[in-house]
Design a protein around this motif. Structure first.
Motif, PDB file in Angstrom:
ATOM      1  N   LYS A 109      99.694 -21.197 -66.012  1.00 46.91           N
ATOM      2  CA  LYS A 109      99.646 -21.659 -67.409  1.00 46.91           C
ATOM      3  C   LYS A 109      99.424 -20.528 -68.414  1.00 46.91           C
ATOM      4  CE  LYS A 109      97.725 -26.121 -65.982  1.00 46.91           C
ATOM      5  NZ  LYS A 109      96.580 -27.054 -66.120  1.00 46.91           N
ATOM      6  N   ALA A 110      99.624 -19.293 -67.974  1.00 45.74           N
ATOM      7  CA  ALA A 110      99.370 -18.162 -68.873  1.00 45.74           C
ATOM      8  C   ALA A 110     100.649 -17.346 -69.043  1.00 45.74           C
ATOM      9  CB  ALA A 110      98.253 -17.302 -68.307  1.00 45.74           C
ATOM     10  N   ASP A 111     100.561 -16.318 -69.887  1.00 46.15           N
ATOM     11  CA  ASP A 111     101.753 -15.520 -70.163  1.00 46.15           C
ATOM     12  C   ASP A 111     101.993 -14.498 -69.055  1.00 46.15           C
ATOM     13  OD1 ASP A 111     100.220 -13.084 -70.671  1.00 46.15           O
ATOM     14  OD2 ASP A 111      99.617 -14.034 -72.550  1.00 46.15           O
ATOM     15  N   ALA A 112     103.137 -13.820 -69.156  1.00 48.13           N
ATOM     16  CA  ALA A 112     103.543 -12.883 -68.107  1.00 48.13           C
ATOM     17  C   ALA A 112     102.580 -11.716 -67.948  1.00 48.13           C
ATOM     18  CB  ALA A 112     104.942 -12.361 -68.405  1.00 48.13           C
ATOM     19  N   GLY A 113     101.757 -11.448 -68.937  1.00 47.72           N
ATOM     20  CA  GLY A 113     100.806 -10.354 -68.857  1.00 47.72           C
ATOM     21  C   GLY A 113      99.706 -10.579 -67.840  1.00 47.72           C
ATOM     22  N   THR A 114      99.598 -11.796 -67.293  1.00 49.48           N
ATOM     23  CA  THR A 114      98.569 -12.081 -66.293  1.00 49.48           C
ATOM     24  C   THR A 114      99.019 -11.712 -64.878  1.00 49.48           C
ATOM     25  OG1 THR A 114      99.333 -14.363 -65.945  1.00 49.48           O
ATOM     26  CG2 THR A 114      97.696 -13.985 -67.684  1.00 49.48           C
ATOM     27  N   TYR A 115     100.253 -11.265 -64.727  1.00 48.58           N
ATOM     28  CA  TYR A 115     100.766 -10.946 -63.388  1.00 48.58           C
ATOM     29  C   TYR A 115      99.989  -9.778 -62.782  1.00 48.58           C
ATOM     30  CZ  TYR A 115     104.018  -9.584 -59.680  1.00 48.58           C
ATOM     31  OH  TYR A 115     104.586  -9.273 -58.471  1.00 48.58           O
ATOM     32  N   ARG A 116      99.629  -9.921 -61.497  1.00 48.27           N
ATOM     33  CA  ARG A 116      98.982  -8.850 -60.761  1.00 48.27           C
ATOM     34  C   ARG A 116      99.774  -8.560 -59.491  1.00 48.27           C
ATOM     35  NH1 ARG A 116      96.909  -7.660 -64.705  1.00 48.27           N
ATOM     36  NH2 ARG A 116      94.704  -7.542 -65.257  1.00 48.27           N
ATOM     37  N   GLU A 117     100.107  -7.289 -59.282  1.00 47.01           N
ATOM     38  CA  GLU A 117     100.770  -6.859 -58.057  1.00 47.01           C
ATOM     39  C   GLU A 117      99.734  -6.218 -57.151  1.00 47.01           C
ATOM     40  OE1 GLU A 117     104.985  -5.158 -57.655  1.00 47.01           O
ATOM     41  OE2 GLU A 117     103.703  -3.376 -57.611  1.00 47.01           O
ATOM     42  N   VAL A 118      99.694  -6.678 -55.908  1.00 45.30           N
ATOM     43  CA  VAL A 118      98.675  -6.228 -54.966  1.00 45.30           C
ATOM     44  C   VAL A 118      99.362  -5.536 -53.791  1.00 45.30           C
ATOM     45  CG1 VAL A 118      96.702  -6.901 -53.546  1.00 45.30           C
ATOM     46  CG2 VAL A 118      97.252  -8.209 -55.615  1.00 45.30           C
ATOM     47  N   SER A 119      99.259  -4.222 -53.737  1.00 43.73           N
ATOM     48  CA  SER A 119      99.782  -3.443 -52.610  1.00 43.73           C
ATOM     49  C   SER A 119      98.636  -3.156 -51.651  1.00 43.73           C
ATOM     50  CB  SER A 119     100.402  -2.128 -53.092  1.00 43.73           C
ATOM     51  OG  SER A 119     101.528  -2.378 -53.911  1.00 43.73           O
ATOM     52  N   ALA A 120      98.863  -3.386 -50.373  1.00 44.48           N
ATOM     53  CA  ALA A 120      97.784  -3.233 -49.398  1.00 44.48           C
ATOM     54  C   ALA A 120      98.275  -2.499 -48.155  1.00 44.48           C
ATOM     55  CB  ALA A 120      97.223  -4.600 -49.004  1.00 44.48           C
ATOM     56  N   THR A 121      97.398  -1.674 -47.630  1.00 42.77           N
ATOM     57  CA  THR A 121      97.597  -1.042 -46.328  1.00 42.77           C
ATOM     58  C   THR A 121      96.436  -1.462 -45.441  1.00 42.77           C
ATOM     59  OG1 THR A 121      98.716   0.868 -47.316  1.00 42.77           O
ATOM     60  CG2 THR A 121      97.834   1.130 -45.085  1.00 42.77           C
ATOM     61  N   TYR A 122      96.736  -2.219 -44.388  1.00 39.28           N
ATOM     62  CA  TYR A 122      95.706  -2.752 -43.506  1.00 39.28           C
ATOM     63  C   TYR A 122      95.692  -2.000 -42.181  1.00 39.28           C
ATOM     64  CZ  TYR A 122      95.378  -6.979 -46.432  1.00 39.28           C
ATOM     65  OH  TYR A 122      95.197  -7.859 -47.472  1.00 39.28           O
ATOM     66  N   VAL A 123      94.514  -1.598 -41.738  1.00 39.25           N
ATOM     67  CA  VAL A 123      94.304  -1.230 -40.341  1.00 39.25           C
ATOM     68  C   VAL A 123      93.900  -2.519 -39.640  1.00 39.25           C
ATOM     69  CG1 VAL A 123      92.981   0.156 -38.716  1.00 39.25           C
ATOM     70  CG2 VAL A 123      93.612   1.113 -40.952  1.00 39.25           C
ATOM     71  N   HIS A 124      94.804  -3.054 -38.836  1.00 41.66           N
ATOM     72  CA  HIS A 124      94.671  -4.406 -38.289  1.00 41.66           C
ATOM     73  C   HIS A 124      94.428  -4.316 -36.785  1.00 41.66           C
ATOM     74  CE1 HIS A 124      95.229  -8.733 -38.553  1.00 41.66           C
ATOM     75  NE2 HIS A 124      95.995  -8.672 -37.478  1.00 41.66           N
ATOM     76  N   ILE A 125      93.357  -4.983 -36.301  1.00 45.44           N
ATOM     77  CA  ILE A 125      92.964  -4.865 -34.890  1.00 45.44           C
ATOM     78  C   ILE A 125      92.772  -6.262 -34.293  1.00 45.44           C
ATOM     79  CG2 ILE A 125      91.352  -3.818 -33.259  1.00 45.44           C
ATOM     80  CD1 ILE A 125      90.538  -1.877 -35.498  1.00 45.44           C
ATOM     81  N   PRO A 126      93.792  -6.819 -33.649  1.00 48.07           N
ATOM     82  CA  PRO A 126      93.646  -8.117 -32.985  1.00 48.07           C
ATOM     83  C   PRO A 126      93.252  -7.965 -31.500  1.00 48.07           C
ATOM     84  CG  PRO A 126      95.903  -7.714 -33.783  1.00 48.07           C
ATOM     85  CD  PRO A 126      95.179  -6.408 -33.743  1.00 48.07           C
ATOM     86  N   LEU A 127      92.436  -8.885 -31.028  1.00 45.10           N
ATOM     87  CA  LEU A 127      92.145  -9.042 -29.608  1.00 45.10           C
ATOM     88  C   LEU A 127      92.668 -10.418 -29.215  1.00 45.10           C
ATOM     89  CD1 LEU A 127      90.843  -7.896 -27.037  1.00 45.10           C
ATOM     90  CD2 LEU A 127      88.717  -9.048 -27.720  1.00 45.10           C
ATOM     91  N   LEU A 128      93.701 -10.440 -28.363  1.00 48.90           N
ATOM     92  CA  LEU A 128      94.440 -11.666 -28.092  1.00 48.90           C
ATOM     93  C   LEU A 128      94.408 -12.020 -26.616  1.00 48.90           C
ATOM     94  CD1 LEU A 128      97.621 -10.782 -30.184  1.00 48.90           C
ATOM     95  CD2 LEU A 128      95.682 -12.163 -30.931  1.00 48.90           C
ATOM     96  N   VAL A 129      94.455 -13.310 -26.344  1.00 44.87           N
ATOM     97  CA  VAL A 129      94.670 -13.819 -24.990  1.00 44.87           C
ATOM     98  C   VAL A 129      96.120 -14.282 -24.909  1.00 44.87           C
ATOM     99  CG1 VAL A 129      93.994 -15.525 -23.273  1.00 44.87           C
ATOM    100  CG2 VAL A 129      92.258 -14.500 -24.767  1.00 44.87           C
ATOM    101  N   LYS A 130      96.840 -13.803 -23.915  1.00 44.44           N
ATOM    102  CA  LYS A 130      98.276 -14.084 -23.761  1.00 44.44           C
ATOM    103  C   LYS A 130      98.471 -14.967 -22.525  1.00 44.44           C
ATOM    104  CE  LYS A 130     102.674 -11.509 -23.397  1.00 44.44           C
ATOM    105  NZ  LYS A 130     103.025 -11.287 -21.989  1.00 44.44           N
ATOM    106  N   PHE A 131      99.000 -16.177 -22.755  1.00 45.01           N
ATOM    107  CA  PHE A 131      99.251 -17.135 -21.675  1.00 45.01           C
ATOM    108  C   PHE A 131     100.730 -17.074 -21.314  1.00 45.01           C
ATOM    109  CE2 PHE A 131      95.727 -18.652 -24.234  1.00 45.01           C
ATOM    110  CZ  PHE A 131      94.764 -18.961 -23.285  1.00 45.01           C
TER     111      PHE A 131
END
Length: 235
Positions: A109-131
């Motif tokens: 409900k706001a003007d275009a000036g409210t747009y935010r761009e979020v660039s992210a670099t994640y160090v991602h560490i999953p521990l998974l069980v594989k069936f």
């Protein structure tokens, strides 16, 4: 893009299965691969991150309360695989990697000036069980699930400036649960495992603005990431 990649992955698996079932192939590639207690590899893939917003319940005179529209884009994953064989049909897998992504959002409900761009670099560490299902010729379907954590190297968590100065801030550390499926394809020289996985944050990742009526944070109860990963594992 996500739908196209998902359809391509499923079609690839079906085609491989049909080739194995109906071609009469009897030669097993890498026949003893799954007998190793430890195995190693790497993965390359694509991602699409989203924001899931939960909003507060305010009285009707809270005019700055907003809903947000999220813009999703395709990012890139790369990382390593460490696989521990527990039983013939059960593996424990660690997949440390790095994910790169950009997404954006804007108050509806706001003007275009409210747009935010979020660039992210994640160090991602999953521990998974594989069936794993039982192997059929040179392919083997599987499902996997587990927990993960990530470090957002672009979080701005400790930045004293907030959205009033154009700085959108997120927590540095996040926690997720993950669930997905894929197919192991035993090729002549290596094993290729395409998979698709949903990744869902467990904690609120939003750092609030100093202004309690901020258009970006004032009406947000929780902001949590969710993502789809399409990875190709080489072992």
């Amino acid at each position: 893009m996500k739908k196209i990649l998902t359809i391509a992955l499923v079609a690839f698996g079906i085609q491989a299965a049909q080739a194995q079932l109906f071609s009469g192939e009897s030669i097993l590639n890498n026949e003893n691969f799954d007998q190793q207690r430890w195995s190693w590899g790497y993965f390359l893939g694509l991602n699409s991150y989203d924001f899931n917003f939960d909003y507060k319940n305010y009285s009707s005179n809270y005019v700055t309360g907003q809903d947000f529209r999220v813009e999703k884009r395709v990012g890139f994953n790369v990382g390593l695989i460490g696989n521990l064989r527990l039983t013939n049909n059960l593996d424990l897998r660690l997949e440390p990697g790095v994910s790169f992504n950009t997404r954006g959002f804007q108050a509806i409900k706001a003007d275009a000036g409210t747009y935010r761009e979020v660039s992210a670099t994640y160090v991602h560490i999953p521990l998974l069980v594989k069936f794993n299902a039982n192997r059929l010729n040179n392919f083997r379907p599987f499902v996997e699930g587990g927990l993960s954590t990530s470090i957002n190297l672009s979080s701005n968590q400790d930045n004293p400036d907030d959205n009033s100065a154009g700085q959108f801030r997120m927590t540095t550390n996040s926690y997720y649960y993950e669930i997905g499926f894929g197919i192991d394809l035993y090729l002549y020289y290596f094993k290729l495992s395409p998979s698709i996985r949903g990744v869902f944050a467990l904690n609120d990742e939003l750092i609030r603005d100093a202004d309690p009526n901020s258009i970006y944070t004032g009406n947000v109860d929780k902001m949590m990431s969710r993502a789809i990963f399409i990875n190709f594992v080489f072992q």
